[in-house]
Design a protein around this motif. Structure first.
Motif, PDB file in Angstrom:
ATOM      1  N   UNK A  57      90.258  64.055  24.089  1.00  0.00           N
ATOM      2  CA  UNK A  57      88.931  64.891  23.365  1.00  0.00           C
ATOM      3  C   UNK A  57      89.205  65.514  25.350  1.00  0.00           C
ATOM      4  N   UNK A  58      88.885  67.454  24.801  1.00  0.00           N
ATOM      5  CA  UNK A  58      88.563  68.451  25.509  1.00  0.00           C
ATOM      6  C   UNK A  58      87.659  69.265  25.436  1.00  0.00           C
ATOM      7  N   UNK A  59      87.584  69.688  26.832  1.00  0.00           N
ATOM      8  CA  UNK A  59      85.975  71.159  26.118  1.00  0.00           C
ATOM      9  C   UNK A  59      85.962  71.776  27.029  1.00  0.00           C
ATOM     10  N   UNK A  60      86.088  73.020  26.922  1.00  0.00           N
ATOM     11  CA  UNK A  60      85.857  74.067  27.519  1.00  0.00           C
ATOM     12  C   UNK A  60      84.449  74.803  28.230  1.00  0.00           C
ATOM     13  N   UNK A  61      84.136  74.958  29.671  1.00  0.00           N
ATOM     14  CA  UNK A  61      82.411  75.436  29.524  1.00  0.00           C
ATOM     15  C   UNK A  61      81.651  74.611  28.769  1.00  0.00           C
ATOM     16  N   UNK A  62      82.125  73.253  29.337  1.00  0.00           N
ATOM     17  CA  UNK A  62      81.176  72.442  28.698  1.00  0.00           C
ATOM     18  C   UNK A  62      80.893  71.959  27.072  1.00  0.00           C
ATOM     19  N   UNK A  63      81.555  72.581  26.621  1.00  0.00           N
ATOM     20  CA  UNK A  63      81.261  72.663  24.793  1.00  0.00           C
ATOM     21  C   UNK A  63      82.578  72.539  24.259  1.00  0.00           C
ATOM     22  N   UNK A  64      82.678  70.924  23.775  1.00  0.00           N
ATOM     23  CA  UNK A  64      83.850  70.349  22.981  1.00  0.00           C
ATOM     24  C   UNK A  64      84.821  71.493  22.103  1.00  0.00           C
ATOM     25  N   UNK A  65      86.264  71.226  22.188  1.00  0.00           N
ATOM     26  CA  UNK A  65      87.153  71.927  21.711  1.00  0.00           C
ATOM     27  C   UNK A  65      88.051  71.725  21.537  1.00  0.00           C
ATOM     28  N   UNK A  66      89.672  71.975  20.551  1.00  0.00           N
ATOM     29  CA  UNK A  66      90.568  71.629  20.540  1.00  0.00           C
ATOM     30  C   UNK A  66      91.483  72.431  20.816  1.00  0.00           C
ATOM     31  N   UNK A  67      93.048  71.593  21.057  1.00  0.00           N
ATOM     32  CA  UNK A  67      93.243  72.101  22.237  1.00  0.00           C
ATOM     33  C   UNK A  67      93.957  73.800  21.992  1.00  0.00           C
ATOM     34  N   UNK A  68      93.819  74.051  21.099  1.00  0.00           N
ATOM     35  CA  UNK A  68      93.727  75.541  20.765  1.00  0.00           C
ATOM     36  C   UNK A  68      93.609  76.772  21.312  1.00  0.00           C
ATOM     37  N   UNK A  69      92.078  76.303  21.671  1.00  0.00           N
ATOM     38  CA  UNK A  69      91.320  76.785  22.357  1.00  0.00           C
ATOM     39  C   UNK A  69      91.848  77.484  23.374  1.00  0.00           C
ATOM     40  N   UNK A  70      91.490  79.126  23.530  1.00  0.00           N
ATOM     41  CA  UNK A  70      92.053  79.662  24.574  1.00  0.00           C
ATOM     42  C   UNK A  70      91.067  79.848  25.830  1.00  0.00           C
ATOM     43  N   UNK A  71      91.748  79.808  27.334  1.00  0.00           N
ATOM     44  CA  UNK A  71      91.074  79.923  28.798  1.00  0.00           C
ATOM     45  C   UNK A  71      91.417  80.634  29.257  1.00  0.00           C
ATOM     46  N   UNK A  72      90.558  81.443  29.634  1.00  0.00           N
ATOM     47  CA  UNK A  72      90.348  82.222  30.951  1.00  0.00           C
ATOM     48  C   UNK A  72      89.949  82.408  32.139  1.00  0.00           C
ATOM     49  N   UNK A  73      90.620  83.296  32.829  1.00  0.00           N
ATOM     50  CA  UNK A  73      90.007  82.577  34.632  1.00  0.00           C
ATOM     51  C   UNK A  73      88.427  82.423  34.206  1.00  0.00           C
ATOM     52  N   UNK A  74      88.547  81.585  35.978  1.00  0.00           N
ATOM     53  CA  UNK A  74      87.288  80.780  36.060  1.00  0.00           C
ATOM     54  C   UNK A  74      86.633  79.434  35.007  1.00  0.00           C
ATOM     55  N   UNK A  75      87.351  79.618  33.994  1.00  0.00           N
ATOM     56  CA  UNK A  75      87.254  78.749  32.717  1.00  0.00           C
ATOM     57  C   UNK A  75      87.089  76.881  33.560  1.00  0.00           C
ATOM     58  N   UNK A  76      85.880  76.494  33.427  1.00  0.00           N
ATOM     59  CA  UNK A  76      85.939  74.527  33.665  1.00  0.00           C
ATOM     60  C   UNK A  76      86.611  74.096  32.219  1.00  0.00           C
ATOM     61  N   UNK A  77      87.166  73.486  32.739  1.00  0.00           N
ATOM     62  CA  UNK A  77      88.384  72.226  31.397  1.00  0.00           C
ATOM     63  C   UNK A  77      87.545  71.178  31.882  1.00  0.00           C
ATOM     64  N   UNK A  78      87.215  70.461  30.773  1.00  0.00           N
ATOM     65  CA  UNK A  78      87.512  69.076  31.132  1.00  0.00           C
ATOM     66  C   UNK A  78      88.314  68.410  30.167  1.00  0.00           C
ATOM     67  N   UNK A  79      88.978  67.153  30.303  1.00  0.00           N
ATOM     68  CA  UNK A  79      89.260  66.007  29.371  1.00  0.00           C
ATOM     69  C   UNK A  79      88.995  64.855  30.248  1.00  0.00           C
ATOM     70  N   UNK A  80      89.024  63.927  28.725  1.00  0.00           N
ATOM     71  CA  UNK A  80      88.268  62.434  28.686  1.00  0.00           C
ATOM     72  C   UNK A  80      88.705  61.435  27.687  1.00  0.00           C
ATOM     73  N   UNK A  81      88.514  61.066  27.529  1.00  0.00           N
ATOM     74  CA  UNK A  81      88.676  59.664  26.628  1.00  0.00           C
ATOM     75  C   UNK A  81      88.134  59.857  25.471  1.00  0.00           C
ATOM     76  N   UNK A  82      87.620  59.184  24.275  1.00  0.00           N
ATOM     77  CA  UNK A  82      86.905  59.212  23.231  1.00  0.00           C
ATOM     78  C   UNK A  82      85.916  57.980  23.793  1.00  0.00           C
ATOM     79  N   UNK A  83      84.738  59.068  23.256  1.00  0.00           N
ATOM     80  CA  UNK A  83      83.538  58.309  23.268  1.00  0.00           C
ATOM     81  C   UNK A  83      83.186  57.039  22.602  1.00  0.00           C
TER      82      UNK A  83
END
Length: 83
Positions: free
Chosen positions: A54-80
């Motif tokens: 599972x992943x999130x960009x800037x604390x919003x769950x997302x899919x792997x195809x989510x674009x990233x930008x400078x200063x983004x926070x990307x989080x990875x975590x196992x399924x809950x």
């Protein structure tokens, strides 16, 4: 620069809560970041090759195809799971 955070079991297995990565032309999506982490081999490849990652960009769950930008926070975590 992007901040990559690891949570729960991933944090424990990597013995790392997070790191900063320079954003370059090869890192356009969350999946690009995941592929770079897989390329480290060992436990990195084991974790980031999991199909239920599972992943999130800037604390919003997302899919792997989510674009990233400078200063983004990307989080990875196992399924809950909950009960």
């Amino acid at each position: 620069m992007i901040l990559v955070s690891y949570f729960a079991r991933y944090r424990e297995q990597l013995n790392l809560g997070g790191e900063k990565l320079p954003l370059d032309a090869s890192l356009n999506t969350v999946d690009d970041i995941r592929q770079r982490l897989i390329a480290r081999g060992g436990v990195w490849a084991d974790i980031f090759s999991e199909s239920n990652l599972m992943c999130a960009v800037n604390q919003d769950l997302c899919r792997l195809d989510q674009a990233v930008e400078d200063f983004d926070e990307i989080a990875f975590f196992p399924p809950v799971t909950g009960g």
